[in-house]
Design an enzyme around this catalytic site. Sequence first.
Site, mmCIF file in Angstrom:
data_model
loop_
_atom_site.group_PDB
_atom_site.id
_atom_site.type_symbol
_atom_site.label_atom_id
_atom_site.label_comp_id
_atom_site.label_asym_id
_atom_site.label_seq_id
_atom_site.Cartn_x
_atom_site.Cartn_y
_atom_site.Cartn_z
ATOM 1 C CG PHE A 199 5.023 -8.584 0.013
ATOM 2 C CD1 PHE A 199 5.783 -9.648 -0.453
ATOM 3 C CD2 PHE A 199 3.641 -8.717 0.054
ATOM 4 C CE1 PHE A 199 5.168 -10.826 -0.879
ATOM 5 C CE2 PHE A 199 3.022 -9.893 -0.365
ATOM 6 C CZ PHE A 199 3.790 -10.951 -0.828
ATOM 7 C CE LYS B 89 16.104 1.512 -9.862
ATOM 8 N NZ LYS B 89 14.977 2.070 -10.546
ATOM 9 C CD GLU C 47 20.986 -9.695 -14.505
ATOM 10 O OE1 GLU C 47 22.038 -10.328 -14.509
ATOM 11 O OE2 GLU C 47 20.760 -8.742 -15.289
ATOM 12 C CB VAL D 227 20.966 -2.539 -15.159
ATOM 13 C CG1 VAL D 227 21.004 -1.763 -16.473
ATOM 14 C CG2 VAL D 227 21.841 -1.859 -14.122
ATOM 15 N N GLY E 15 1.149 3.345 -15.251
ATOM 16 C CA GLY E 15 2.030 2.904 -14.159
ATOM 17 C C GLY E 15 3.499 2.880 -14.547
ATOM 18 C CD GLU F 248 7.086 5.909 -8.623
ATOM 19 O OE1 GLU F 248 6.318 6.229 -7.708
ATOM 20 O OE2 GLU F 248 7.339 4.726 -8.920
ATOM 21 C CG ASP G 62 15.640 4.804 -13.571
ATOM 22 O OD1 ASP G 62 15.637 4.172 -12.501
ATOM 23 O OD2 ASP G 62 15.584 4.235 -14.689
ATOM 24 C CE LYS H 260 17.163 1.324 -14.369
ATOM 25 N NZ LYS H 260 15.914 1.589 -15.093
ATOM 26 N N GLY I 222 8.652 -4.014 -14.320
ATOM 27 C CA GLY I 222 7.447 -4.829 -14.195
ATOM 28 C C GLY I 222 7.570 -5.807 -13.043
HETATM 29 N N1 NAP Z 1 9.056 -2.095 -10.224
HETATM 30 C C1 NAP Z 1 9.984 -2.316 -11.124
HETATM 31 O O1 NAP Z 1 9.688 -2.610 -12.278
HETATM 32 C C2 NAP Z 1 11.439 -2.244 -10.743
HETATM 33 C C3 NAP Z 1 12.423 -2.543 -11.706
HETATM 34 C C4 NAP Z 1 13.773 -2.531 -11.329
HETATM 35 C C5 NAP Z 1 14.120 -2.190 -10.038
HETATM 36 N N2 NAP Z 1 13.122 -1.864 -9.144
HETATM 37 C C6 NAP Z 1 13.520 -1.527 -7.780
HETATM 38 O O2 NAP Z 1 13.085 -2.582 -6.908
HETATM 39 C C7 NAP Z 1 12.688 -2.041 -5.646
HETATM 40 C C8 NAP Z 1 11.240 -2.437 -5.358
HETATM 41 O O3 NAP Z 1 10.418 -1.876 -6.355
HETATM 42 P P1 NAP Z 1 8.824 -1.990 -6.279
HETATM 43 O O4 NAP Z 1 8.321 -1.558 -7.598
HETATM 44 O O5 NAP Z 1 8.436 -3.301 -5.725
HETATM 45 O O6 NAP Z 1 8.503 -0.874 -5.200
HETATM 46 P P2 NAP Z 1 7.129 -0.687 -4.402
HETATM 47 O O7 NAP Z 1 6.008 -1.326 -5.130
HETATM 48 O O8 NAP Z 1 7.054 0.750 -4.047
HETATM 49 O O9 NAP Z 1 7.353 -1.542 -3.068
HETATM 50 C C9 NAP Z 1 8.326 -1.191 -2.137
HETATM 51 C C10 NAP Z 1 8.158 -2.095 -0.928
HETATM 52 O O10 NAP Z 1 9.195 -1.767 -0.018
HETATM 53 C C11 NAP Z 1 8.620 -1.540 1.264
HETATM 54 N N3 NAP Z 1 9.473 -0.593 1.975
HETATM 55 C C12 NAP Z 1 9.759 0.681 1.650
HETATM 56 N N4 NAP Z 1 10.603 1.194 2.551
HETATM 57 C C13 NAP Z 1 10.831 0.238 3.478
HETATM 58 C C14 NAP Z 1 11.578 0.155 4.660
HETATM 59 N N5 NAP Z 1 12.274 1.197 5.110
HETATM 60 N N6 NAP Z 1 11.577 -1.012 5.363
HETATM 61 C C15 NAP Z 1 10.859 -2.061 4.940
HETATM 62 N N7 NAP Z 1 10.125 -2.056 3.813
HETATM 63 C C16 NAP Z 1 10.105 -0.917 3.106
HETATM 64 C C17 NAP Z 1 7.238 -1.014 0.991
HETATM 65 O O11 NAP Z 1 6.447 -1.190 2.138
HETATM 66 P P3 NAP Z 1 4.865 -0.834 2.146
HETATM 67 O O12 NAP Z 1 4.225 -1.980 1.398
HETATM 68 O O13 NAP Z 1 4.503 -0.832 3.562
HETATM 69 O O14 NAP Z 1 4.759 0.488 1.452
HETATM 70 C C18 NAP Z 1 6.847 -1.897 -0.181
HETATM 71 O O15 NAP Z 1 6.386 -3.144 0.286
HETATM 72 C C19 NAP Z 1 12.893 -0.536 -5.745
HETATM 73 O O16 NAP Z 1 14.139 -0.216 -5.197
HETATM 74 C C20 NAP Z 1 12.883 -0.262 -7.250
HETATM 75 O O17 NAP Z 1 13.632 0.865 -7.606
HETATM 76 C C21 NAP Z 1 11.816 -1.900 -9.469
#
Ligand code: NAP
Length: 345
Positions: free
Chosen positions: A10, A127, A151, A154, A208, A211, A222, A226, A323
């Site tokens: 979340f 990913k 979807e 990538v 943002g 990282e 990354d 992809k 995003g």
């Molecule tokens: N952000 C983007 O724009 C984007 C784009 C494409 C793909 N993605 C991918 O989508 C996924 C989510 O991205 P995000 O940006 O939402 O990441 P994020 O903001 O870091 O959130 C990750 C969430 O996963 C939870 N989490 C981590 N490890 C866990 C586990 N072992 N069990 C249960 N929950 C766990 C975290 O819990 P806590 O809240 O307790 O920390 C957090 O709620 C990632 O794999 C990322 O690579 C992201």
Amino acid sequence: MEIKVLMIGFGHVGRGFADLLLKKEKILNEQYDLQVKVVGIITRSRGTVIDEKGLDLGKILNTTQAGQPFASTGLPVTDQSTEQLLETLDYDVLVELSITDLQNGEPATSYIKTALMRAKHVITTNKGPVALYLPELRKLSRNKGVQFRFEGTVMAGTPLLNLIHYNLAGLQIRKIQGIVNGSTNYILTRMSQGLSYEDAVSEAKALGYLEADPTADVEGWDAVAKTMILSAAVFKQPLTKEQIRRKGITHLRQEDVKAAEAQGKVWKLIATLEQREKGLLAGVQPELLEKSHPLASVHGATNAVIISTDFLPDVTIVGPGAGEYETGYSVLNDLINLSREIAVP
Ligand SMILES: NC(=O)c1ccc[n+]([C@@H]2O[C@H](COP(=O)([O-])OP(=O)(O)OC[C@H]3O[C@@H](n4cnc5c(N)ncnc54)[C@H](OP(=O)(O)O)[C@@H]3O)[C@@H](O)[C@H]2O)c1
């Protein structure tokens, strides 16, 4: 049709998806006859909330804005483990949005497998599991008669995978070439506007886009992930990361960008997959493009991919690659497509 969703994660994407479910509730109901009920949200450190009648997403989004644990907000928390919940909870779709691990894809891959084994559909933006284990996960989902959709892995919600799968169906994909990492494109764009590499990286972090440890982006990992996803999903030829030539952007400096500019060219980090007679050529590296090249004018954090096929020579798709809402939308899109396929008799 009612669909019960169990979410893992979340963070940015999870919250974006949850908010979209609220914002799009009327459209989902009226246009797609879809009632989505989130019955559980599991996180790593904030705790886990479950409610078989459907969680109040508005309350969860409001009360957890400041990052508080679920328990402090009066929400119905549980201390059951993720595995227990995956095995016992009544849900139709696992939406897996935890953090990407490109070394072993865990723990997400195990979570996805557990859900698939129980014949639950799975949607993920993670990913790791897709880059490393797509053939295995596809086989498992097929054997269990459920869908595995990804979807958002990538180009976020920009529908590259669906475009190829549905709209370019029947064509032979010969080459895919593109900008699939927004943060490095942002850095290169800002360098072309006069910033040093270091200042552009700091700015990308502040916004943002990167990282605190930017290695995965600036070293090209990354984009490699992809490329692995595209090689397995589109060309049906899974590659390991060692099989993809990789060079990041860390060696590029302002002088290089200026020198390119003087020649009417521009540096871009390009991912390429090309079907050659001897096999699939795969690489991620900075390339000097003529300014007239369709990818040269893609600026900032935007992504763009050119798909070359046998009868539609070049199809280009441009759009956001990251995003909260942009990626959250990919999950909603997958959910709508999933429900359409379930609905087909
Ligand atoms: N952000 C983007 O724009 C984007 C784009 C494409 C793909 N993605 C991918 O989508 C996924 C989510 O991205 P995000 O940006 O939402 O990441 P994020 O903001 O870091 O959130 C990750 C969430 O996963 C939870 N989490 C981590 N490890 C866990 C586990 N072992 N069990 C249960 N929950 C766990 C975290 O819990 P806590 O809240 O307790 O920390 C957090 O709620 C990632 O794999 C990322 O690579 C992201």
